[in-house]
Design a protein around this motif. Sequence first.
Motif, PDB file in Angstrom:
ATOM      1  N   ILE A  37       0.825  -1.272  -0.111  1.00 54.50           N
ATOM      2  CA  ILE A  37      -0.253  -0.014  -0.059  1.00 54.50           C
ATOM      3  C   ILE A  37       0.822   1.380  -0.089  1.00 54.50           C
ATOM      4  O   ILE A  37       0.665   2.194  -0.732  1.00 54.50           O
ATOM      5  CB  ILE A  37      -1.013   0.038   1.288  1.00 54.50           C
ATOM      6  CG1 ILE A  37      -2.035  -1.173   1.057  1.00 54.50           C
ATOM      7  CG2 ILE A  37      -1.553   1.374   1.097  1.00 54.50           C
ATOM      8  CD1 ILE A  37      -2.684  -1.357   2.464  1.00 54.50           C
ATOM      9  N   SER A  38       1.903   1.190   0.915  1.00 53.02           N
ATOM     10  CA  SER A  38       2.823   2.366   0.881  1.00 53.02           C
ATOM     11  C   SER A  38       3.510   2.668  -0.548  1.00 53.02           C
ATOM     12  O   SER A  38       3.549   3.749  -0.820  1.00 53.02           O
ATOM     13  CB  SER A  38       3.808   2.358   2.198  1.00 53.02           C
ATOM     14  OG  SER A  38       4.629   3.194   2.285  1.00 53.02           O
ATOM     15  N   MET A  39       3.979   1.719  -0.865  1.00 51.05           N
ATOM     16  CA  MET A  39       4.759   1.889  -2.340  1.00 51.05           C
ATOM     17  C   MET A  39       4.045   2.373  -3.316  1.00 51.05           C
ATOM     18  O   MET A  39       4.335   3.243  -3.952  1.00 51.05           O
ATOM     19  CB  MET A  39       5.604   0.542  -2.459  1.00 51.05           C
ATOM     20  CG  MET A  39       6.277   0.504  -3.623  1.00 51.05           C
ATOM     21  SD  MET A  39       7.862   1.757  -3.626  1.00 51.05           S
ATOM     22  CE  MET A  39       8.913   0.756  -2.451  1.00 51.05           C
ATOM     23  N   ALA A  40       2.913   1.699  -3.557  1.00 55.35           N
ATOM     24  CA  ALA A  40       2.073   2.021  -4.468  1.00 55.35           C
ATOM     25  C   ALA A  40       1.475   3.606  -4.361  1.00 55.35           C
ATOM     26  O   ALA A  40       1.591   4.329  -5.283  1.00 55.35           O
ATOM     27  CB  ALA A  40       0.745   1.099  -4.363  1.00 55.35           C
ATOM     28  N   HIS A  41       1.309   3.889  -3.332  1.00 52.81           N
ATOM     29  CA  HIS A  41       0.692   5.526  -3.060  1.00 52.81           C
ATOM     30  C   HIS A  41       2.056   6.294  -3.431  1.00 52.81           C
ATOM     31  O   HIS A  41       1.459   7.278  -4.020  1.00 52.81           O
ATOM     32  CB  HIS A  41       0.550   5.751  -1.764  1.00 52.81           C
ATOM     33  CG  HIS A  41      -1.032   5.152  -1.278  1.00 52.81           C
ATOM     34  ND1 HIS A  41      -1.376   4.822   0.007  1.00 52.81           N
ATOM     35  CD2 HIS A  41      -2.165   4.650  -2.206  1.00 52.81           C
ATOM     36  CE1 HIS A  41      -2.702   4.377   0.007  1.00 52.81           C
ATOM     37  NE2 HIS A  41      -3.077   4.342  -1.247  1.00 52.81           N
ATOM     38  N   LYS A  42       3.181   5.772  -2.997  1.00 53.13           N
ATOM     39  CA  LYS A  42       4.347   6.758  -3.327  1.00 53.13           C
ATOM     40  C   LYS A  42       4.601   6.768  -5.079  1.00 53.13           C
ATOM     41  O   LYS A  42       5.157   7.926  -5.499  1.00 53.13           O
ATOM     42  CB  LYS A  42       5.606   5.989  -2.734  1.00 53.13           C
ATOM     43  CG  LYS A  42       5.757   6.372  -1.282  1.00 53.13           C
ATOM     44  CD  LYS A  42       6.816   5.745  -0.676  1.00 53.13           C
ATOM     45  CE  LYS A  42       6.860   5.650   0.960  1.00 53.13           C
ATOM     46  NZ  LYS A  42       8.289   5.097   1.445  1.00 53.13           N
ATOM     47  N   LEU A  43       4.065   5.827  -5.715  1.00 53.85           N
ATOM     48  CA  LEU A  43       4.121   5.788  -7.234  1.00 53.85           C
ATOM     49  C   LEU A  43       2.988   6.465  -7.672  1.00 53.85           C
ATOM     50  O   LEU A  43       3.037   6.204  -8.941  1.00 53.85           O
ATOM     51  CB  LEU A  43       4.233   4.213  -7.709  1.00 53.85           C
ATOM     52  CG  LEU A  43       5.544   3.667  -7.218  1.00 53.85           C
ATOM     53  CD1 LEU A  43       5.744   2.276  -7.583  1.00 53.85           C
ATOM     54  CD2 LEU A  43       6.853   4.545  -7.820  1.00 53.85           C
ATOM     55  N   GLY A  44       1.977   6.829  -6.987  1.00 54.69           N
ATOM     56  CA  GLY A  44       0.941   7.542  -7.434  1.00 54.69           C
ATOM     57  C   GLY A  44      -0.427   6.542  -7.811  1.00 54.69           C
ATOM     58  O   GLY A  44      -1.156   7.054  -8.751  1.00 54.69           O
TER      59      GLY A  44
END
Length: 778
Positions: A717-724
């Motif tokens: 979840i965290s990584m996906a949000h950082k990638l938009g």
Amino acid sequence: MKQKHTCVYKNQAKRKSFRIALIYFILGCLWIIVSDMLSRFMFSDSLILFNILKGLTYVTVTALIIYQLICSAMKDFINTEMKLKENGMLYRTIFEQSPIGISIAHSSEPSSGEEDTYQDINPMFCKITGRTKEEIIRLGWAHITHPDDLQLDLDQFKKLQAGEISSYAIEKRYVKPDGSSVWVYLISASLNNEKYKHIGLVQDITERKIMERNLQESERSKAVLLSNLPGMAYRCNYDREWTMQFVSQGCFELTGYTAESLLYNKNLSFNDLILPEYRDILWCKWQEILEKGLPFQHEYEIITASGQKKWILELGQGIYDDNGTVIALEGIIIDISDRKENESKLQRISEIDSLTGLYNRRYLENILSATMITGVKKAILLLNLKKINSIRLLYGYNFSENLIKTLADTLSALCFDHIRLFQVSFERFVFYYEGYQNQEELKRFCSTIIETISKIQLLHIVGCGIGVLEMEQSGCDADCIIKHATIASELVEPNTMFGYQFFNADTDASVKRDSFIREALLNAAHHDINDYIFLHYQPILNLKTNTIQGFEALARFYDENIGDVSPNEFIPLAEETQLIVPIGKKIIGIAFSFMKELYTRGFENIHIYINVSAIQVLKEDFIDDIADMLSQYRINPHTVGFEITETVFAENYAVINEKLNELKNMGIKISIDDFGTGYSSLARESELNINCLKIDRYFINKIRFDKADKIIISDIISMAHKLGHQVVAEGVENEEQKQYLIEHHCDMMQGYLFSKPVDEASAIDLLQKTNLAAAIKQ
């Protein structure tokens, strides 16, 4: 020639005239003497009258004689003249129509036209030299002779003129006006005549010279070829010893024996060099080829003088006499040992898995095909590692490969002479078991496998299903055997981490069911799809607003003969048969029709997510088809989403990713379905042209039990949000899971906790109630 004939005629006329005059003179003298003597004795009284009669008689007689002589002379003259004309015409005919060139008294020097010598050139001479008669006479033959041939011709011609020789013959070249050369065979001879001093006969031999030059070139090329041939050329008798009549010098490098030692079996025969196991085969092969009149080609081994074995390729043909009897064999023999060694290496490479060093599927299929019919009981046990890509996602590619190598080493310890191990794919191993007694023995071996692999802790995350197939019960080919064993491994109890399943009547029924489904899919693709396929819609809940943001369109399949068919059954079969393309297009059409219904009810911002296959995406006109359908149904692309599984990126990554980018540019949302179970990793997510990740239910189910899986979910979840990218959690079935997702800022969820997939009417009803209730609360 005409002057000669005239001279002969004049001589004949003189001789004829002299003969007539002489006869006339003699007869006249005799008549005078005789008549005078008669007149004295018989007509003395009538002398005048007698003289008159004598004169008339003389004139008459002499006129008749002269007439006769002149007629004879004229006849001879006319005959002679006619013969002269005939001879002249014959001469001109021969001269003009001769198939060889003729030149009479042709000078080597240019002509001024005032010479006494008569010169003549026939049409063939003109044709050969490419010049007119006047030009040839004017230039002289030396001017049109090739410079390289001129001196020899001049030397011989001078000897001819000097009387040293009566004739000579040479091959020379004439130069044509266009600069090209023509080869001729020239015979020049002297004539015993003041004006006709010599004659030249010329024959065009250009074609022969070209053939000679080509033959010389061919012989030169042949010599070069034979000297550089990686082997030897030969001519031999058609006998069991292959008695050599000719052997090229390459024989020594190929065999270690000199060519002379093989000629006519001087020291040994060529048959002695052939390995014994090939001798009869080679003889039979030649017999078969010669009977059909075909070229020979065969590969076999010989033994050299040093004892080394060499692979050779023989290319040859039979030589026949007019009766069709074989009189010899000719061909070449080439050393192909290096090629054979490379082929052997490539075969080993193609049959061995580069990661584990185990024999691969290709090798296993060869063994299965070769041992299909024997009296020994045989079985294969296929190990199917479940969720191996989860390890790849969590620990990376290198770690997962090292795990597979460790597993291969561990499983290899279970092998014996009658049990062999193969790796048929990255996540599948196969034991080939020969000579077992009964099914119980196979079950015990399965238990041993499970006990062995269960000691590797990470495999508890992956899981392993073992499919067992007894080959005497299968009755199918190698590919089918592996396929049935794979089917059996997939039928292992889903909730069991390690287990085994035999392929039996039930699994056989499953295979037959596949066949029925394929037929139904074919009908659905080419007839009315509504008779077979319909859509259910599972709502996707926005965890921040607690409203329905969209629906996932889930295809359902029904056949009156088969009943309900799970998507896990018919989707893979549709992909395998390529029917997913026409069926998928019809499914998109059904979903777009539902979207139009939503538009009419005021839900213009609700998204519909449609699952698409890699096969559809890779289709050349996929993008154009989607654009046409959006226009046809009047759908806003910003409310359309396509879901693809991670596995579509396993192959054709760049092509698929580029097409996804085109869809994104159209406004369509792209989601990765079942993220964490396939090809992608978090590190690579940044490269993908997507808008959203959907976390697989496998991880969601473990939220309550597995701390490691919780960490994975939060990291995703965290990584996906950082990638938009947005994140959707699939398979949410309880409040604890939902709360965990909310706490870690997951964007959306779908699952039975909120709603199972429903039909169109129920979806619209659920949408109205949920979003209306949320609006009232606000």
